[in-house]
Design a protein around this motif. Structure first.
Motif, PDB file in Angstrom:
ATOM      1  N   UNK A  90      21.197 -23.429 -33.906  1.00 22.79           N
ATOM      2  CA  UNK A  90      20.355 -23.625 -32.559  1.00 22.79           C
ATOM      3  C   UNK A  90      19.142 -23.817 -32.781  1.00 22.79           C
ATOM      4  N   UNK A  91      18.660 -22.867 -33.712  1.00 23.75           N
ATOM      5  CA  UNK A  91      17.356 -22.778 -34.414  1.00 23.75           C
ATOM      6  C   UNK A  91      16.825 -23.944 -34.923  1.00 23.75           C
ATOM      7  N   UNK A  92      17.541 -24.430 -35.903  1.00 28.78           N
ATOM      8  CA  UNK A  92      17.307 -25.849 -36.502  1.00 28.78           C
ATOM      9  C   UNK A  92      17.065 -26.952 -35.659  1.00 28.78           C
ATOM     10  N   UNK A  93      17.913 -26.895 -34.516  1.00 30.06           N
ATOM     11  CA  UNK A  93      17.865 -28.150 -33.524  1.00 30.06           C
ATOM     12  C   UNK A  93      16.712 -27.881 -32.810  1.00 30.06           C
ATOM     13  N   UNK A  94      16.435 -26.512 -32.337  1.00 30.74           N
ATOM     14  CA  UNK A  94      15.248 -26.393 -31.377  1.00 30.74           C
ATOM     15  C   UNK A  94      13.828 -26.839 -32.458  1.00 30.74           C
ATOM     16  N   UNK A  95      13.685 -26.366 -33.455  1.00 26.86           N
ATOM     17  CA  UNK A  95      12.523 -26.835 -34.493  1.00 26.86           C
ATOM     18  C   UNK A  95      12.560 -28.182 -34.682  1.00 26.86           C
ATOM     19  N   UNK A  96      13.819 -28.916 -34.872  1.00 30.26           N
ATOM     20  CA  UNK A  96      13.584 -30.380 -35.143  1.00 30.26           C
ATOM     21  C   UNK A  96      13.406 -31.153 -33.891  1.00 30.26           C
ATOM     22  N   UNK A  97      13.884 -30.879 -32.759  1.00 30.09           N
ATOM     23  CA  UNK A  97      13.535 -31.599 -31.418  1.00 30.09           C
ATOM     24  C   UNK A  97      11.844 -31.200 -31.168  1.00 30.09           C
ATOM     25  N   UNK A  98      11.441 -30.099 -31.227  1.00 32.05           N
ATOM     26  CA  UNK A  98      10.286 -29.726 -31.140  1.00 32.05           C
ATOM     27  C   UNK A  98       9.156 -30.451 -31.715  1.00 32.05           C
ATOM     28  N   UNK A  99       9.476 -30.334 -32.950  1.00 30.86           N
ATOM     29  CA  UNK A  99       8.554 -30.941 -34.071  1.00 30.86           C
ATOM     30  C   UNK A  99       8.657 -32.649 -34.332  1.00 30.86           C
ATOM     31  N   UNK A 100       9.936 -33.071 -33.823  1.00 33.12           N
ATOM     32  CA  UNK A 100      10.102 -34.137 -33.842  1.00 33.12           C
ATOM     33  C   UNK A 100       9.282 -35.133 -32.803  1.00 33.12           C
ATOM     34  N   UNK A 101       9.011 -34.552 -31.744  1.00 30.48           N
ATOM     35  CA  UNK A 101       8.168 -35.312 -30.768  1.00 30.48           C
ATOM     36  C   UNK A 101       6.665 -35.450 -31.261  1.00 30.48           C
ATOM     37  N   UNK A 102       6.280 -34.401 -32.156  1.00 29.61           N
ATOM     38  CA  UNK A 102       4.926 -34.398 -32.541  1.00 29.61           C
ATOM     39  C   UNK A 102       4.947 -35.419 -33.860  1.00 29.61           C
ATOM     40  N   UNK A 103       5.910 -35.482 -34.675  1.00 33.29           N
ATOM     41  CA  UNK A 103       5.922 -36.488 -35.804  1.00 33.29           C
ATOM     42  C   UNK A 103       6.042 -37.995 -35.416  1.00 33.29           C
ATOM     43  N   UNK A 104       6.798 -38.085 -34.137  1.00 34.67           N
ATOM     44  CA  UNK A 104       6.837 -39.108 -33.581  1.00 34.67           C
ATOM     45  C   UNK A 104       5.691 -40.018 -33.442  1.00 34.67           C
ATOM     46  N   UNK A 105       4.319 -39.195 -32.798  1.00 36.27           N
ATOM     47  CA  UNK A 105       3.324 -39.750 -32.914  1.00 36.27           C
ATOM     48  C   UNK A 105       2.481 -40.062 -34.060  1.00 36.27           C
TER      49      UNK A 105
END
Length: 219
Positions: A90-105
């Motif tokens: 759950x923690x990895x998914x949370x970190x990945x999704x959250x920072x994935x939206x920033x790396x998308x930019x």
């Protein structure tokens, strides 16, 4: 309260276990963030407006809400609908999704920075869409992104103490457990700060080397 080196030696194995979980969560979260970010960046360039807008709204929603709230939702709310995840997952998914939206930019900016002539050259060579992306666009777009992606990697590492809120036994959670058990806080909390500082500095050195080695391309 005086510093007790005997106490430090006693709690060090427990804190080392926490360090391992912290590093593991950061590495897995970074890989997921890189994949999610690229997927979001490509989806937002889709000619299908429904897809691009939906993905854009999703990214804005994730960026606009705190990571801690997202972790609580993944770990404590999803089980109500039958989705039960281990704390670390759950923690990895949370970190990945959250920072994935920033790396998308970051990906978006890197892709937009590729000269238009490169797209035209790929088209002139009759490359299909997949080959255009994998052989022409991304190899030129990704190297200049390394500094920004590295910053998010380090930021994610320093956000891992939030995982203690969902019972992940990372460094901060282990330190709090030890401190509460012995009613001594100066040693475990100081060691937590020292671990984060040392690992962050080592990460900066490594990432600067990667930037120097791969962050510049000839045009």
């Amino acid at each position: 309260m005086e510093w007790d080196w005997n106490f430090v030696r006693e709690i060090m194995p427990t804190l080392i276990q926490g360090v391992k979980i912290t590093i593991l969560a950061t590495l897995l979260g970074s890989v997921l963030a890189a994949i999610v970010g690229l997927a979001i960046a490509l989806a937002r360039r889709s000619p299908n407006r429904a897809v691009s807008r939906s993905v854009g709204w999703f990214a804005e929603f994730i960026r606009g809400t705190p990571l801690l709230v997202q972790l609580y939702f993944i770990f404590y709310v999803l089980p109500d609908i039958g989705i039960l995840l281990p704390p670390l997952v759950a923690g990895v998914i949370g970190l990945g999704l959250h920072y994935g939206t920033y790396t998308a930019e970051v990906y978006r900016a890197g892709i937009d920075n590729v000269p238009r002539g490169q797209w035209e050259a790929a088209k002139a060579c009759n490359l299909n869409g997949r080959h255009t992306w994998t052989h022409v666009i991304l190899p030129q777009a990704i190297p200049p992104m390394i500094p920004a992606l590295a910053n998010y990697f380090i930021a994610m590492f320093k956000e891992t103490p939030l995982l203690s809120a969902i019972t992940v036994l990372e460094l901060m959670n282990q330190a709090k457990s030890v401190a509460n058990s012995y009613y001594r806080y100066i040693e475990p909390m100081t060691l937590v700060g020292a671990f984060f500082l040392v690992i962050s500095l080592c990460s900066v050195v490594l990432l600067r080397w990667l930037e120097h080695r791969y962050g510049r391309i000839e045009r």
